[in-house]
Write an enzyme that holds these catalytic residues in place. Structure first.
Site, PDB file in Angstrom:
ATOM      1  N   LYS A 117       0.925  -1.263   0.024  1.00  0.00           N
ATOM      2  CA  LYS A 117       0.130  -0.051   0.055  1.00  0.00           C
ATOM      3  C   LYS A 117       0.850   1.284   0.000  1.00  0.00           C
ATOM      4  CE  LYS A 117      -4.173  -1.813   0.494  1.00  0.00           C
ATOM      5  NZ  LYS A 117      -5.400  -1.154  -0.237  1.00  0.00           N
ATOM      6  N   SER A 165      -8.875   0.722   7.674  1.00  0.00           N
ATOM      7  CA  SER A 165      -8.716  -0.201   8.695  1.00  0.00           C
ATOM      8  C   SER A 165      -7.329  -0.199   9.158  1.00  0.00           C
ATOM      9  CB  SER A 165      -9.521  -1.340   8.713  1.00  0.00           C
ATOM     10  OG  SER A 165      -8.781  -1.835   7.547  1.00  0.00           O
TER      11      SER A 165
END
Length: 173
Positions: free
Chosen positions: A49, A71
């Site tokens: 990411k 999250s």
């Protein structure tokens, strides 16, 4: 939707990411097929990411504040990318977010705002805040710069796949 070149994105972010290894998995391989794993768990922030978040942040003009919802992994990635440019950020997380993920986001300097029961609640609130305060919202999945940045993993596979040159590959991400 036209996705920008992941080759150009890799050039943009290469100073901020690690060259993670590509290894053959003996456990997942068989006599008929070798399986290779790109160890993005060794990447800055612990996942691929970081690639997308860095590409997005480094494609932006001057901004005062960035907002994201996550999250965990995307939030940590955005927070890391912001730290590299000394930009303030707010990361919205649901009440169910793990403390270790929240700690990682905060370790890079972003403010964590706990909101809602799930990821969608946190995302909707982050979008609302960004519109009301004229901030940039960085989506974990619906942004061409994030997608192109995450696509740099594929470019890296092409550059590092000497051992797998004769093999077929499938990205499991």
């Amino acid at each position: 939707m036209k996705i920008p070149s992941s080759v150009s994105s890799l050039e943009r972010i290469s100073n901020f990411i690690l060259k993670t290894p590509l290894i053959k998995s003996e456990r997942l391989s068989s006599p008929a097929q070798n399986v290779y794993l790109k160890l993005e768990n060794m990447q800055k922030t612990g996942s691929f990411k970081a690639r997308g978040a860095l590409n997005k942040i480094y494609n932006l003009d001057l901004v005062d504040e960035i907002v994201a919802a996550s999250s965990g992994n995307h939030g940590a990635a955005v927070s890391y990318a912001l730290k590299t440019k000394n930009i303030l950020g707010k990361i919205y997380v649901p009440q169910s977010a793990k403390k270790s993920k929240i700690d990682k986001i905060e370790s890079y300097g972003s403010e964590v705002i706990v909101f809602g029961d799930d990821c969608l609640d946190a995302e909707y609130e982050a979008k609302r805040y960004s519109k009301e305060n004229n901030c940039v919202f960085v989506s974990p999945y619906n942004d061409v710069d994030v997608i192109s940045g995450q696509g740099t993993l594929g470019v890296c596979l092409l550059y590092t796949s000497d051992a797998a040159d004769e093999e077929d590959s499938v990205d499991l991400g």
